[in-house]
Motif scaffolding. Structure first.
Motif, PDB file in Angstrom:
ATOM      1  N   SER A  88     -12.093  13.599  -1.252  1.00 56.38           N
ATOM      2  CA  SER A  88     -10.827  13.573  -0.625  1.00 56.38           C
ATOM      3  C   SER A  88      -9.951  14.074   0.499  1.00 56.38           C
ATOM      4  N   ILE A  89     -11.377  14.933   0.839  1.00 54.45           N
ATOM      5  CA  ILE A  89     -11.691  15.933   2.552  1.00 54.45           C
ATOM      6  C   ILE A  89     -11.624  14.581   3.323  1.00 54.45           C
ATOM      7  N   SER A  90     -10.686  14.875   3.955  1.00 52.91           N
ATOM      8  CA  SER A  90     -10.228  14.472   5.587  1.00 52.91           C
ATOM      9  C   SER A  90     -11.063  13.899   6.640  1.00 52.91           C
ATOM     10  N   GLU A  91     -10.850  12.794   6.969  1.00 47.99           N
ATOM     11  CA  GLU A  91     -12.224  12.643   8.224  1.00 47.99           C
ATOM     12  C   GLU A  91     -12.615  13.897   9.618  1.00 47.99           C
ATOM     13  N   GLU A  92     -11.477  14.185   9.279  1.00 46.49           N
ATOM     14  CA  GLU A  92     -12.044  15.124  10.522  1.00 46.49           C
ATOM     15  C   GLU A  92     -12.833  16.986   9.820  1.00 46.49           C
ATOM     16  N   GLU A  93     -12.173  17.224   9.213  1.00 49.34           N
ATOM     17  CA  GLU A  93     -13.377  17.954   8.482  1.00 49.34           C
ATOM     18  C   GLU A  93     -14.475  17.546   8.224  1.00 49.34           C
ATOM     19  N   LYS A  94     -14.244  16.600   7.169  1.00 52.22           N
ATOM     20  CA  LYS A  94     -15.891  16.243   7.224  1.00 52.22           C
ATOM     21  C   LYS A  94     -16.612  16.172   8.499  1.00 52.22           C
ATOM     22  N   PHE A  95     -15.890  15.375   9.437  1.00 47.17           N
ATOM     23  CA  PHE A  95     -16.693  16.068  10.683  1.00 47.17           C
ATOM     24  C   PHE A  95     -17.006  16.871  11.595  1.00 47.17           C
ATOM     25  N   PHE A  96     -16.234  17.653  11.891  1.00 49.12           N
ATOM     26  CA  PHE A  96     -16.114  18.898  11.908  1.00 49.12           C
ATOM     27  C   PHE A  96     -17.566  19.745  11.089  1.00 49.12           C
ATOM     28  N   ILE A  97     -17.355  19.665   9.975  1.00 49.04           N
ATOM     29  CA  ILE A  97     -18.371  20.429   9.331  1.00 49.04           C
ATOM     30  C   ILE A  97     -20.053  20.268   9.626  1.00 49.04           C
ATOM     31  N   GLU A  98     -20.340  18.261   9.212  1.00 43.99           N
ATOM     32  CA  GLU A  98     -21.575  17.548   9.219  1.00 43.99           C
ATOM     33  C   GLU A  98     -21.604  17.324  10.744  1.00 43.99           C
ATOM     34  N   HIS A  99     -20.320  17.915  11.736  1.00 44.91           N
ATOM     35  CA  HIS A  99     -21.254  18.149  13.365  1.00 44.91           C
ATOM     36  C   HIS A  99     -21.802  19.322  13.472  1.00 44.91           C
ATOM     37  N   SER A 100     -21.134  20.067  13.312  1.00 45.19           N
ATOM     38  CA  SER A 100     -21.738  21.187  13.209  1.00 45.19           C
ATOM     39  C   SER A 100     -23.251  21.916  12.482  1.00 45.19           C
ATOM     40  N   LEU A 101     -23.007  21.521  11.882  1.00 43.38           N
ATOM     41  CA  LEU A 101     -24.268  21.576  10.980  1.00 43.38           C
ATOM     42  C   LEU A 101     -25.725  20.297  11.465  1.00 43.38           C
ATOM     43  N   GLY A 102     -24.951  19.738  12.403  1.00 42.18           N
ATOM     44  CA  GLY A 102     -26.089  18.460  12.821  1.00 42.18           C
ATOM     45  C   GLY A 102     -27.025  17.617  12.369  1.00 42.18           C
TER      46      GLY A 102
END
Length: 466
Positions: free
Chosen positions: A229-243
Motif C-alpha cells: 500500500s505504499i504510494s507511488e510517490e514515496e516508492k519512487f522517492f526512496i528508490e531513486h534516492s538510493l539509486g
C-alpha cells in the motif's frame, strides 16, 4: 538506459520531475511506519539484553523482594553469567548479514526474535532446574538469536531510508537501544523489589518479544517494492534516492574487496573500541552503584538508567544536527561522520579519566561524570554506526554483520570488576581505547560510496564509454 529514464517509463503517467522537487517529497509515509517497527525491535531486544544486569542483583539477594516465595540463589559466577549473552551473539553475525542481503531479513528476524523471547520466558525455570548453568544457556541462546538483529536491521534501513534522512532515522532506530536500556533498568529494579519479584521481568520481556514478532509478520516488509500500500510517490522517492528500483539485480558479495577496504577496517576497529567501553559500562554500572557507591536496588536501578536516558535524549540532538550539516552542505558526509564520532568518543574518554579519580564519597560527581561519559557517547550514532550504509548501501547488512560480530567479542573480554580498587584502571584503559578508536576513524574513515558497492554498474559504464 539510465535509472531515471527507466523509472520515468515505469511510473508513467506520473510526473517524475514533481517527485524530485523537494517541496513535493513525502514528509511522512510508509517508511516512517517501518522505522517505528524497527524502533520497537531494538527497544525490546535491548531490554532483554540488559535486564539480567539489574535482575541478577535481586536473583542473589534474599531481601530484594517482599515476597518470601520468590527464589534467590547463592551464585559465585555472576560475571560469567553476565557475559554469556555474547557467547552466542558473536557467532551468526556475518552469516546473518549475508542471509539478509541475499534473501531478505524479514523471516530471519521473526524466527530469531521468537526463539529469543521464548528463552526469556523459560529463564526462571532454567534457573530453578539447572542453576547458573541454566541461566548461562538461556542467555547464550538469546544472544545467538539477537545476532541476527543488527545486520538485518541495517539491511532494512539501507532499503528504506533515503541518504538525506539517514542520520535521523538511523539514530532514531538505534537510540531505541539506550532507551530500552533505561526502561529495562527501571522496570527490572521496580518489579524485582515488588511482590512479583524478578521472574516477572523475564515473563514481561519474553511476552513483548513474541508480540513484536506477530506485529512484524503482518506489517513488516523487506523493501518499498514489497509494500502493498505504499504510494507511488514515496516508492519512487526512496528508490531513486538510493539509486535503484524493482529491477535491481542481486549482486555477488565482493568479499576480498570488503576485507581489503580501509574504510571498512576503520569502522571495524572503531566499533571494537566503542564496544569495549559501552559494554563495560552497561554491564557494570549497576555493580558500580551497588558495591562502590553503596546504593540499594531501587535507587541503583534509577541511577544506573540515568546515563542511558541522557544518551537517548542527546542522540536526537546530535542526529538532527548531523543531517542539517550534511543537507546544508556545511560538511561532507564523511566530514560529519568524523566530527560526531570524535565527539562521541573523546568527550566520554575525558569524563572517564576524571571518574577514575572520584572517591566513593563523591556520589554526585560520579553520577554527573557517568551521565557525560554515556550520554555524549550517543554522537557515535551519527558516526561509525551509520557509516556502513554510506560506503556500501548494497552490502550494509553484511558489513554490519562483520563489524558488529567482531566488535562484540569485547562484550566478553571487557573487564568484569569485582574489587573497587580496579575501577581506576578500567576507566583509564577504556578512555585510552576510545581515543585510539577515534583517531583511527579520523585517519581512515570515509563517507563516499566505495567502488566495490556496485561493480556491475561500473562495468556497464566502462563498456558504454569504450
Amino acid at each position: 538506459m539510465s535509472i531515471l529514464r527507466r523509472a520515468y517509463i515505469k511510473y508513467s503517467p506520473l510526473n517524475v520531475n514533481r517527485f524530485l522537487d523537494p517541496a513535493h517529497r513525502p514528509r511522512f509515509g510508509k517508511r516512517h511506519s517501518q522505522i517505528l517497527i524497527y524502533f520497537l525491535l531494538i527497544f525490546i531486544a535491548y531490554g532483554i539484553r540488559v535486564n539480567l544486569s539489574v535482575g541478577i542483583v535481586a536473583m542473589t539477594d534474599p531481601t530484594a523482594s517482599n515476597n518470601p516465595d520468590i527464589p534467590t540463589y547463592n551464585w559465585t559466577d555472576k560475571s560469567i553469567m553476565l557475559s554469556a549473552f555474547f557467547w552466542g551473539y558473536i557467532l551468526p553475525q556475518v552469516g546473518a548479514g549475508w542471509l539478509a542481503n541475499t534473501y531478505g531479513p524479514k523471516w530471519f528476524l521473526i524466527i530469531s526474535m521468537s526463539i529469543c523471547s521464548l528463552f526469556g520466558l523459560l529463564l526462571p525455570s532454567m534457573a530453578a532446574l539447572f542453576g547458573s548453568k541454566g541461566v548461562m544457556a538461556s542467555r547464550a541462546i538469546q544472544g545467538l538469536c539477537q545476532g541476527f538483529i543488527f545486520p538485518s536491521t541495517h539491511n532494512l534501513l539501507a532499503q528504506w531510508v533515503p541518504p538525506n534522512e539517514r542520520s535521523r532515522m538511523g539514530t532514531f532506530v538505534y537510540a531505541a537501544g539506550p532507551f530500552g536500556t533505561v526502561v529495562s533498568m527501571l522496570v527490572t529494579g521496580l518489579i524485582a523489589s515488588s511482590w512479583y519479584g524478578w521472574p516477572m521481568v523475564f515473563y514481561l520481556y519474553g511476552g513483548a518479544g513474541i508480540l513484536w514478532s506477530v506485529l512484524f509478520t503482518f506489517y513488516g516488509y523487506n523493501a518499498p517494492s514489497f509494500h502493498p500500500s505504499i504510494s507511488e510517490e514515496e516508492k519512487f522517492f526512496i528508490e531513486h534516492s538510493l539509486g535503484h528500483g524493482d529491477d535491481k539485480p542481486k549482486l555477488p558479495t565482493p568479499w576480498k574487496k570488503i576485507f581489503t577496504s580501509l574504510p571498512v577496517w576503520a569502522i571495524l576497529l572503531t566499533q571494537c573500541g566503542h564496544n569495549w567501553g559501552f559494554w563495560t559500562l552497561l554491564t557494570e554500572i549497576p555493580v558500580y552503584m551497588s558495591n562502590v557507591m553503596n546504593f540499594n536496588i531501587k535507587s541503583n536501578s534509577v541511577l544506573s538508567a540515568l546515563p542511558y536516558f541522557a544518551l537517548w535524549v542527546l542522540s536526537f540532538v546530535f542526529s538532527v544536527s548531523a543531517d542539517l550539516l550534511i543537507n546544508k552542505k556545511i560538511f561532507t558526509i564523511g566530514g560529519s561522520r568524523k566530527i560526531f564520532n570524535t565527539l562521541g568518543l573523546v568527550v566520554p574518554a575525558v569524563a572517564l579519566v576524571y571518574l577514575g579519580n572520584t572517591g566513593s564519597d563523591e556520589t554526585k560527581k560520579a553520577i554527573i561524570l557517568l551521565v557525560v561519559a554515556v550520554g555524549v557517547n550517543s554522537a557515535v550514532f551519527c558516526g561509525f554506526n551509520v557509516n556502513h550504509m554510506d560506503i556500501s548501501p548494497n552490502f550494509a547488512g553484511t558489513l554490519m554483520g562483520i563489524t558488529n560480530g567482531t566488535s562484540n567479542i569485547f562484550g566478553i573480554v571487557a573487564p568484569l570488576v569485582k574489587d573497587p580498587n580496579e575501577w581506576k584502571i578500567i576507566f583509564y584503559l577504556t578512555a585510552s581505547i576510545y581515543v585510539v578508536a577515534s583517531f583511527i576513524f579520523i585517519m581512515f574513515g570515509s563517507g563516499e560510496v566505495q567502488p566495490w558497492n556496485d561493480e556491475e554498474k561500473i562495468k556497464e559504464k566502462e563498456k558504454s564509454e569504450a
